[in-house]
Enzyme design. Structure first.
Site, short mmCIF file in Angstrom:
data_model
loop_
_atom_site.label_atom_id
_atom_site.label_comp_id
_atom_site.label_asym_id
_atom_site.label_seq_id
_atom_site.Cartn_x
_atom_site.Cartn_y
_atom_site.Cartn_z
N TYR A 198 15.66 25.44 -6.53
CA TYR A 198 16.17 24.12 -6.13
C TYR A 198 15.05 23.19 -5.69
CZ TYR A 198 20.75 26.47 -5.94
OH TYR A 198 21.89 27.17 -6.23
N LEU B 99 36.10 17.12 -10.12
CA LEU B 99 37.36 17.31 -9.40
C LEU B 99 37.47 16.46 -8.13
CD1 LEU B 99 37.85 21.13 -9.99
CD2 LEU B 99 39.41 19.30 -10.71
N GLY C 232 37.69 13.32 -8.85
CA GLY C 232 38.42 12.25 -9.53
C GLY C 232 37.59 11.01 -9.80
#
Length: 346
Positions: free
Chosen positions: A53, A241, A243
């Site tokens: 990362y 998810l 939206g």
């Protein structure tokens, strides 16, 4: 906050695990520290990182995320109050700037020592293999093609021996796997059963969300019967998810706007399923993100739900999902949508 033990240990961890892969790229060090401050104050005591990362991996940002966490530990003195997980990168074209020698003894020892230095600690609570050395179906590959040559020789025993030695030295406490298949998971578990001196893998970090419930097909029975806890990553499907991409929107600064090749969760069928989940959430006065996360929190095989956020508003909403209990009507609605569009994202 809700807490449970890491399987086969007395280590108590928060159900919400703080993911860190945006720190050093989409997030500054100051923003990473702000997220850790807030999450810690909300009872989150479980942080997950990796030498790879931030994501996307790049030589100019090599292992910056671990350094950001290490600086926070030094500033706050909170190291012993946090259960810390990190990972060694496997062999891949996108990780060859880290190393090219896979999970050899030298590679694992070098990786652990490097992480310890960057994290400003002398031990890692949970050390994971980020993905398998062998060619198999992970990172969005739905099917397994055995005809793909990988020149891999089964070295699982040797890998566990190296990890055992690091446990004995006190550099790591426990071990886990990530992006693994049922075959690979059972190979690791059986090796430690046959050879009692080898460490048992206690967790598996795999994708799991309303758009990808493939873990339930082959892995959930293993997780329950063998007590190897799922650390669910991408529980919001790269933010799909939430939206925020519905209606063909592409918010400025969002992951898909910045990195359009990260399209694993944004296929036509994934968007169609997301629209249905959004409508279900609205009908029950829930936010889509909180409904999606609360579903993950409720699964019996989930040890940790690894959330990630680039803004404090997102982080606050994600952590507060722990206070959401889904009704039977919502759970029934989720299953109805899942039966219509099962696992649109591999």
């Amino acid at each position: 906050m809700i807490y449970s033990n890491l399987p086969h240990t007395d280590i108590e961890v928060s159900k919400i695990c703080l993911g860190t892969m945006t720190w050093g790229n989409q997030n500054t060090e100051a923003e990473g520290h702000e997220q850790m401050d807030y999450a810690f104050d909300q009872g989150v005591n479980f942080f997950d990182t990796a030498e790879l990362y931030p994501i996307p991996p790049h030589p100019d940002r090599k292992s910056v995320t671990e350094k950001i966490i290490g600086n926070w530990f030094k500033k706050t003195g909170n190291r012993d109050n946090v259960i810390l997980a990190s990972k060694i990168a496997g062999k891949a074209e996108f990780s060859k700037f880290i190393r090219t020698s896979g999970f050899s003894k030298e590679s694992i020892v070098t990786a652990v020592d490097g992480s310890l230095e960057r994290l400003r600690t002398d031990y890692i609570d949970l050390y994971q293999l980020h993905w398998p050395e062998r060619n198999t179906n992970y990172f969005g590959q739905r099917g397994y093609n055995h005809n793909t040559p990988d020149h891999w020789e089964d070295n699982i025993h040797q890998v566990l021996e190296t990890l055992r030695d690091l446990v004995r030295e006190g550099k790591i406490r426990h071990v886990g796997i990530s992006n693994e298949t049922p075959w690979g998971t059972m190979r690791f578990l059986e090796e430690s059963k046959v050879h009692a001196s080898l460490p048992r893998c206690i967790t598996i970090q795999n994708p799991y969300s309303l758009l990808n419930r493939l873990f339930e097909i082959g892995m959930s029975e293993i997780a329950m019967r063998e007590q190897i806890g799922l650390l669910a990553y991408s529980p919001l499907g790269f933010g799909v998810l939430s939206g925020k991409y519905l209606g063909n929107r592409l918010p400025e600064g969002s992951r898909l706007a910045l990195f359009p090749n990260y399209s694993r969760y944004s296929s036509k069928m994934s968007i169609a399923a997301t629209q249905k989940y959004y409508e279900l959430a609205r009908a029950h006065d829930l936010s889509l993100a909180q409904m999606a996360l609360a579903f993950i929190n409720s699964r019996p095989f989930v040890t940790g739900n690894i959330i990630g956020a680039t803004s404090m508003k997102q982080l606050q909403e994600n952590i507060s999902s722990i206070d959401v209990t889904l009704s039977d009507d919502v759970l029934t609605g989720i299953e109805e949508i899942y039966n219509q569009i099962p696992n649109p994202a591999p």
